[in-house]
Design an enzyme around this catalytic site. Structure first.
Site, PDB file in Angstrom:
ATOM      1  N   MET A 195       0.845  -1.200   0.000  1.00  0.00           N
ATOM      2  CA  MET A 195       0.000   0.000   0.000  1.00  0.00           C
ATOM      3  C   MET A 195       0.880   1.250   0.000  1.00  0.00           C
ATOM      4  O   MET A 195       0.430   2.342   0.325  1.00  0.00           O
ATOM      5  CB  MET A 195      -0.947  -0.001   1.199  1.00  0.00           C
ATOM      6  CG  MET A 195      -1.918  -1.189   1.156  1.00  0.00           C
ATOM      7  SD  MET A 195      -3.467  -0.921   2.009  1.00  0.00           S
ATOM      8  CE  MET A 195      -2.906  -0.619   3.662  1.00  0.00           C
ATOM      9  N   HIS A 246       9.516  -3.170   3.404  1.00  0.00           N
ATOM     10  CA  HIS A 246       9.034  -3.423   2.030  1.00  0.00           C
ATOM     11  C   HIS A 246      10.206  -3.708   1.090  1.00  0.00           C
ATOM     12  O   HIS A 246      10.130  -4.582   0.228  1.00  0.00           O
ATOM     13  CB  HIS A 246       8.298  -2.187   1.484  1.00  0.00           C
ATOM     14  CG  HIS A 246       7.033  -1.848   2.193  1.00  0.00           C
ATOM     15  ND1 HIS A 246       6.899  -0.720   2.965  1.00  0.00           N
ATOM     16  CD2 HIS A 246       5.836  -2.468   2.219  1.00  0.00           C
ATOM     17  CE1 HIS A 246       5.666  -0.663   3.446  1.00  0.00           C
ATOM     18  NE2 HIS A 246       4.995  -1.705   3.010  1.00  0.00           N
ATOM     19  N   LYS A 284       5.126  -9.914   9.392  1.00  0.00           N
ATOM     20  CA  LYS A 284       4.596  -9.021  10.425  1.00  0.00           C
ATOM     21  C   LYS A 284       3.069  -9.125  10.471  1.00  0.00           C
ATOM     22  O   LYS A 284       2.466  -9.124  11.541  1.00  0.00           O
ATOM     23  CB  LYS A 284       5.016  -7.586  10.135  1.00  0.00           C
ATOM     24  CG  LYS A 284       4.223  -6.630  10.970  1.00  0.00           C
ATOM     25  CD  LYS A 284       4.807  -5.282  11.050  1.00  0.00           C
ATOM     26  CE  LYS A 284       3.904  -4.412  11.864  1.00  0.00           C
ATOM     27  NZ  LYS A 284       2.662  -4.102  11.150  1.00  0.00           N
ATOM     28  N   SER A 324       6.596  -0.354  10.209  1.00  0.00           N
ATOM     29  CA  SER A 324       5.228  -0.273   9.688  1.00  0.00           C
ATOM     30  C   SER A 324       4.988   1.144   9.199  1.00  0.00           C
ATOM     31  O   SER A 324       5.499   2.102   9.786  1.00  0.00           O
ATOM     32  CB  SER A 324       4.241  -0.586  10.827  1.00  0.00           C
ATOM     33  OG  SER A 324       2.949  -0.130  10.488  1.00  0.00           O
TER      34      SER A 324
HETATM   35  O1  PAF Z   1      -0.152  -5.655   3.624  1.00  0.00           O
HETATM   36  C1  PAF Z   1      -0.584  -4.776   2.861  1.00  0.00           C
HETATM   37  O2  PAF Z   1       0.099  -3.783   2.589  1.00  0.00           O
HETATM   38  C2  PAF Z   1      -1.951  -4.909   2.257  1.00  0.00           C
HETATM   39  O3  PAF Z   1      -2.836  -5.501   3.145  1.00  0.00           O
HETATM   40  C3  PAF Z   1      -1.960  -5.654   0.903  1.00  0.00           C
HETATM   41  C4  PAF Z   1      -1.495  -7.089   1.059  1.00  0.00           C
HETATM   42  C5  PAF Z   1      -1.068  -4.941  -0.084  1.00  0.00           C
HETATM   43  C6  PAF Z   1      -3.374  -5.706   0.326  1.00  0.00           C
HETATM   44  O4  PAF Z   1      -3.876  -4.419   0.132  1.00  0.00           O
END
Ligand code: PAF
Length: 287
Positions: free
Chosen positions: A30, A37, A149, A185
């Site tokens: 997201m 990430h 996580k 996060s």
């Molecule tokens: O973990 C996330 O960032 C979201 O829940 C995902 C898996 C991209 C789905 O929108």
């Protein structure tokens, strides 16, 4: 790196790769990308020839009164970060590209999706399962990479792909933590300076509970109650703290060996989640 905003452009790119015999790893996000990430992307790069990342703040997984409108959107910085680690393609669609007003189908994983975060955030995992299913259909990846996580999310997605025979391998990647132990996060950005000093105690409570379980001298409900009290005294409003079987997230019994401790707690206006998974068998610890 190519950035595309439409499903047609995405499908043209992945079709060309597949026709050339190349495999595709997919990292759905997201956005507001942090080191956690980027670690997912680096693992994805080891699993396939091409890496596709999506950035889509998915409205259907946010409940009324949650932070959909204020969720941090940092697309420019995110693109720079993805470029710097040689991502092949970024899919950055607007909401209207993903959800049409006449849509009538959703994906729902019953059972575990209504527990823990699902109980506090009704409909959340239906939103997650639906968007992940849609994105899988668009990208058709060989493998997809998710952070451990969000252990419950990962379990819901694994269950969906198993039950619906989706031809994608799901890979869970260890949580990246700040030096304080706080799990990285996007929502950590909501914490005040004072809250940032308290937030690592969530991970500490998980470690303490794991040590108590491994010492083997307390019933699990007592360990859960002790952790909830600790969090409350530290200034959190705990949501849940549960000793679960890692395979299906049911309440663990003393006979279960592979466990995950799931915790969620609010600190001011920020809802934090974290977990530790481990085996009670000597030499088999997973975290
Ligand atoms: O973990 C996330 O960032 C979201 O829940 C995902 C898996 C991209 C789905 O929108």
């Amino acid at each position: 790196m190519v950035t595309v905003n439409t499903i047609l452009e995405l499908q043209a790119a992945v079709k060309a790769w597949r026709s050339a015999g190349e495999s595709i790893a997919f990292v759905p996000t997201m956005g507001n990308l942090h080191a956690g990430h980027l670690h997912l992307v680096s693992v994805a790069k080891t699993k396939a020839d091409r890496v596709v990342v999506s950035i889509f703040v998915n409205p259907t997984q946010f409940g009324a009164g949650e932070d959909f409108d204020t969720y941090p959107r940092t697309e420019q910085e995110d693109q720079e970060k993805l470029k710097s680690i040689e991502t092949d393609l970024l899919f950055l669609p607007p909401v209207a590209e993903i959800y049409t007003p006449d849509a009538q189908t959703t994906v729902s994983v019953s059972g575990m999706a209504n527990l823990y975060c699902g109980a506090s955030r009704p409909g959340h995992f239906n939103g997650v399962a639906t968007i992940v299913c849609k994105l899988f259909n668009m990208v058709q990846p060989t493998v997809a990479v998710f952070g451990l996580k969000d252990f419950q999310q990962l379990t819901v997605i694994r269950t969906m792909t198993r039950d619906l025979n989706m031809p994608v391998q799901i890979i869970g990647v260890d949580t990246v933590r700040e030096s304080s132990g706080l799990a990285m996060s996007s929502r950590n950005g909501y914490l005040s300076a004072a809250e940032k000093t308290i937030a690592p105690l969530l991970y500490q409570s998980l470690n303490t509970a794991r040590d108590a379980i491994l010492a083997g001298n307390q019933p699990y409900p007592d360990i859960e109650q002790h952790a909830l009290r600790f969090l409350q005294q530290a200034g959190f409003q705990p949501d849940y703290f549960s000793v679960c079987r890692s395979s299906d997230l049911k309440n663990a019994t003393l006979q279960d060996t592979d466990l995950v401790l799931l915790a969620a707690a609010r600190l001011g206006k920020t809802r934090l989640i974290d977990n530790i998974y481990f085996s009670k068998e000597p030499g088999m610890n997973a975290d």
